[in-house]
Motif scaffolding. Structure first.
Motif, PDB file in Angstrom:
ATOM      1  N   LEU A  47       3.904  11.577 155.639  1.00 23.26           N
ATOM      2  CA  LEU A  47       4.132  12.060 157.009  1.00 23.26           C
ATOM      3  C   LEU A  47       3.093  11.453 157.948  1.00 23.26           C
ATOM      4  CD1 LEU A  47       4.790  15.899 156.406  1.00 23.26           C
ATOM      5  CD2 LEU A  47       6.458  14.043 156.526  1.00 23.26           C
ATOM      6  N   ARG A  48       1.832  11.432 157.501  1.00 24.81           N
ATOM      7  CA  ARG A  48       0.755  10.904 158.347  1.00 24.81           C
ATOM      8  C   ARG A  48       0.850   9.388 158.513  1.00 24.81           C
ATOM      9  NH1 ARG A  48      -0.299  15.517 156.179  1.00 24.81           N
ATOM     10  NH2 ARG A  48      -1.588  17.053 157.263  1.00 24.81           N
ATOM     11  N   ALA A  49       1.251   8.697 157.449  1.00 25.24           N
ATOM     12  CA  ALA A  49       1.380   7.226 157.529  1.00 25.24           C
ATOM     13  C   ALA A  49       2.512   6.852 158.496  1.00 25.24           C
ATOM     14  CB  ALA A  49       1.657   6.653 156.145  1.00 25.24           C
ATOM     15  N   VAL A  50       3.625   7.556 158.400  1.00 21.87           N
ATOM     16  CA  VAL A  50       4.752   7.256 159.300  1.00 21.87           C
ATOM     17  C   VAL A  50       4.330   7.522 160.736  1.00 21.87           C
ATOM     18  CG1 VAL A  50       7.093   7.935 159.978  1.00 21.87           C
ATOM     19  CG2 VAL A  50       6.537   7.666 157.562  1.00 21.87           C
ATOM     20  N   ASN A  51       3.608   8.621 160.940  1.00 24.91           N
ATOM     21  CA  ASN A  51       3.142   8.937 162.290  1.00 24.91           C
ATOM     22  C   ASN A  51       2.208   7.848 162.828  1.00 24.91           C
ATOM     23  OD1 ASN A  51       0.846  10.623 164.005  1.00 24.91           O
ATOM     24  ND2 ASN A  51       2.962  11.090 164.483  1.00 24.91           N
ATOM     25  N   LYS A  52       1.325   7.359 161.983  1.00 27.05           N
ATOM     26  CA  LYS A  52       0.378   6.324 162.417  1.00 27.05           C
ATOM     27  C   LYS A  52       1.103   5.037 162.834  1.00 27.05           C
ATOM     28  CE  LYS A  52      -3.555   3.531 161.012  1.00 27.05           C
ATOM     29  NZ  LYS A  52      -4.593   3.231 160.025  1.00 27.05           N
ATOM     30  N   TYR A  53       2.161   4.694 162.083  1.00 26.23           N
ATOM     31  CA  TYR A  53       2.844   3.426 162.338  1.00 26.23           C
ATOM     32  C   TYR A  53       4.187   3.610 163.035  1.00 26.23           C
ATOM     33  CZ  TYR A  53      -0.773   1.349 159.467  1.00 26.23           C
ATOM     34  OH  TYR A  53      -1.986   0.923 158.994  1.00 26.23           O
ATOM     35  N   ILE A  54       4.341   4.716 163.791  1.00 22.68           N
ATOM     36  CA  ILE A  54       5.650   5.046 164.369  1.00 22.68           C
ATOM     37  C   ILE A  54       6.185   3.920 165.267  1.00 22.68           C
ATOM     38  CG2 ILE A  54       4.813   6.383 166.383  1.00 22.68           C
ATOM     39  CD1 ILE A  54       7.770   7.397 164.173  1.00 22.68           C
ATOM     40  N   ASP A  55       5.287   3.210 165.963  1.00 22.03           N
ATOM     41  CA  ASP A  55       5.753   2.142 166.852  1.00 22.03           C
ATOM     42  C   ASP A  55       6.245   0.910 166.087  1.00 22.03           C
ATOM     43  OD1 ASP A  55       5.207   3.694 169.024  1.00 22.03           O
ATOM     44  OD2 ASP A  55       3.172   2.906 169.288  1.00 22.03           O
ATOM     45  N   LEU A  56       5.847   0.804 164.817  1.00 19.71           N
ATOM     46  CA  LEU A  56       6.249  -0.366 164.018  1.00 19.71           C
ATOM     47  C   LEU A  56       7.281   0.003 162.972  1.00 19.71           C
ATOM     48  CD1 LEU A  56       2.694  -1.844 163.229  1.00 19.71           C
ATOM     49  CD2 LEU A  56       4.295  -2.647 164.955  1.00 19.71           C
ATOM     50  N   VAL A  57       7.761   1.248 163.044  1.00 17.90           N
ATOM     51  CA  VAL A  57       8.522   1.814 161.929  1.00 17.90           C
ATOM     52  C   VAL A  57       9.823   1.038 161.655  1.00 17.90           C
ATOM     53  CG1 VAL A  57      10.114   3.601 162.814  1.00 17.90           C
ATOM     54  CG2 VAL A  57       8.556   4.141 160.955  1.00 17.90           C
ATOM     55  N   ASP A  58      10.364   0.377 162.670  1.00 16.69           N
ATOM     56  CA  ASP A  58      11.613  -0.361 162.487  1.00 16.69           C
ATOM     57  C   ASP A  58      11.469  -1.537 161.517  1.00 16.69           C
ATOM     58  OD1 ASP A  58      13.121   1.229 164.238  1.00 16.69           O
ATOM     59  OD2 ASP A  58      12.171   0.235 165.948  1.00 16.69           O
ATOM     60  N   LYS A  59      10.263  -2.084 161.427  1.00 16.21           N
ATOM     61  CA  LYS A  59      10.118  -3.256 160.551  1.00 16.21           C
ATOM     62  C   LYS A  59       9.386  -2.941 159.237  1.00 16.21           C
ATOM     63  CE  LYS A  59       5.671  -5.244 161.705  1.00 16.21           C
ATOM     64  NZ  LYS A  59       4.906  -6.463 161.611  1.00 16.21           N
ATOM     65  N   ILE A  60       8.852  -1.726 159.124  1.00 14.13           N
ATOM     66  CA  ILE A  60       8.020  -1.412 157.949  1.00 14.13           C
ATOM     67  C   ILE A  60       8.848  -0.837 156.802  1.00 14.13           C
ATOM     68  CG2 ILE A  60       6.229   0.185 157.105  1.00 14.13           C
ATOM     69  CD1 ILE A  60       4.717  -0.225 159.656  1.00 14.13           C
ATOM     70  N   THR A  61       8.480  -1.200 155.580  1.00 14.51           N
ATOM     71  CA  THR A  61       8.981  -0.492 154.392  1.00 14.51           C
ATOM     72  C   THR A  61       7.811   0.301 153.803  1.00 14.51           C
ATOM     73  OG1 THR A  61      10.446  -2.360 153.950  1.00 14.51           O
ATOM     74  CG2 THR A  61      10.199  -0.738 152.197  1.00 14.51           C
ATOM     75  N   PHE A  62       8.028   1.589 153.598  1.00 15.83           N
ATOM     76  CA  PHE A  62       6.992   2.456 153.029  1.00 15.83           C
ATOM     77  C   PHE A  62       7.202   2.609 151.523  1.00 15.83           C
ATOM     78  CE2 PHE A  62       7.166   3.611 157.466  1.00 15.83           C
ATOM     79  CZ  PHE A  62       5.847   3.851 157.801  1.00 15.83           C
TER      80      PHE A  62
END
Ligand code: NAP
Ligand code: MN
Length: 252
Positions: A47-62
């Protein structure tokens, strides 16, 4: 492709895992602009990682590595690390995506993976619930929870909301300690709504809005709009992570 590792804990086990991953991954390490984010910890860490990278979330794979048994977002255990790093190095992995919940209030806005709640722990609030701009009901009580299917196994479950297969997409509305009497009546059952419904909550006395692990203060007469966004998060999948097994391991 660049990657980063996101870990909340600094204990020996977590640091050891971080070190092992760094020694195995052949991509460039970039905390600012990663394409791959490997989390070490539990679902709360995701939850915290997604929040940190929310602006890049479209290109990131977690990719979530859990130190204990599997979580709901953490698909990998320490025993999978070598295999996981190989998958990442060769860019050979399957993904699952989940729509984020979008919310907007007078002063703030954001995205949630699990749920949002609006509460007042000290005084009853009167909340008018609008669905697709039509008044649906008025709820009197501590508050309301709007959950995704992913969040169905989290706070929603504690509110006796339904546990929903995470591969489905829907919005779940549950009441938090609502008053139901001859004077006050609301649905008082969890309501499962289709993906395109738009909710609006108008409270006379809301104190807090939570969005996953985050908390915001609300004005007493704030409104909150909420709907499933087109924005998605992408998780790297491990084979053999059956949803029913996770439910059994977590709860039974
Ligand atoms: P926390 O209080 O440390 O975590 C609450 C628990 O929920 C942890 O065991 C966490 O797993 C687990 N969890 C998180 N997302 C989940 C999911 N999608 N399905 C099943 N379990 C899940 O707080 P946190 O770690 O920051 O997590 C925030 C979440 O806590 C909120 O989004 C909300 O859902 C939940 N919460 C629940 C209640 C309640 O049930 N009464 C009250 C407040 C908040 P890990 O241990 O792996 O992190
Ligand atoms: Mn936690």
């Amino acid at each position: 492709m660049k990657y980063t590792i996101f870990s909340r804990k600094q204990d020996e086990i977590s640091l050891g895992i971080v070190k092992q991953i760094k020694s195995l991954i052949k991509l460039e390490y970039d905390e600012e602009n990663p394409d791959i984010v490997i989390t070490v910890g539990g679902d709360g860490t995701i939850l915290r990682a997604v929040n940190k990278y929310i602006d890049l979330v479209d290109k990131i794979t977690f990719f979530g590595v859990k130190t204990g048994h599997l979580g709901f977002y953490t698909n990998f255990t320490v025993n999978d690390i070598v295999d996981l790093c190989e998958k990442i190095n060769t860019n050979n992995f399957d993904c699952e995506t989940h729509n984020l919940l979008r919310w907007e209030s007078n002063l703030n806005s954001g995205y949630a993976i699990n749920e949002i709640t609006i509460t007042n722990p000290t005084a009853t609030q009167i909340v008018d619930v609008y669905i697709d701009e039509n008044i649906f009901e008025t709820v009197r009580g501590t508050g309301l929870c709007i959950s995704t299917t992913n969040g169905s196994t989290a706070y929603n479950k504690s509110l006796n909301g339904p546990v929903v297969d995470h591969s489905l997409n829907c919005i779940i509305l549950t009441e938090i300690a609502s008053i139901n009497s001859n004077a006050y009546r609301s649905l008082n059952s969890p309501l499962v709504l289709s993906t395109n419904r738009r909710l609006e909550l108008k409270s006379n006395n809301a104190k807090f809005l939570t969005s996953d692990h985050l908390q915001f203060e609300l004005d007493h007469d704030d409104y909150v709009k909420c709907y499933l966004s087109d924005k998605k998060i992408k998780f790297g999948k491990r084979c053999n992570t059956e949803f029913m097994d996770r439910i059994k391991k977590a709860f039974l």
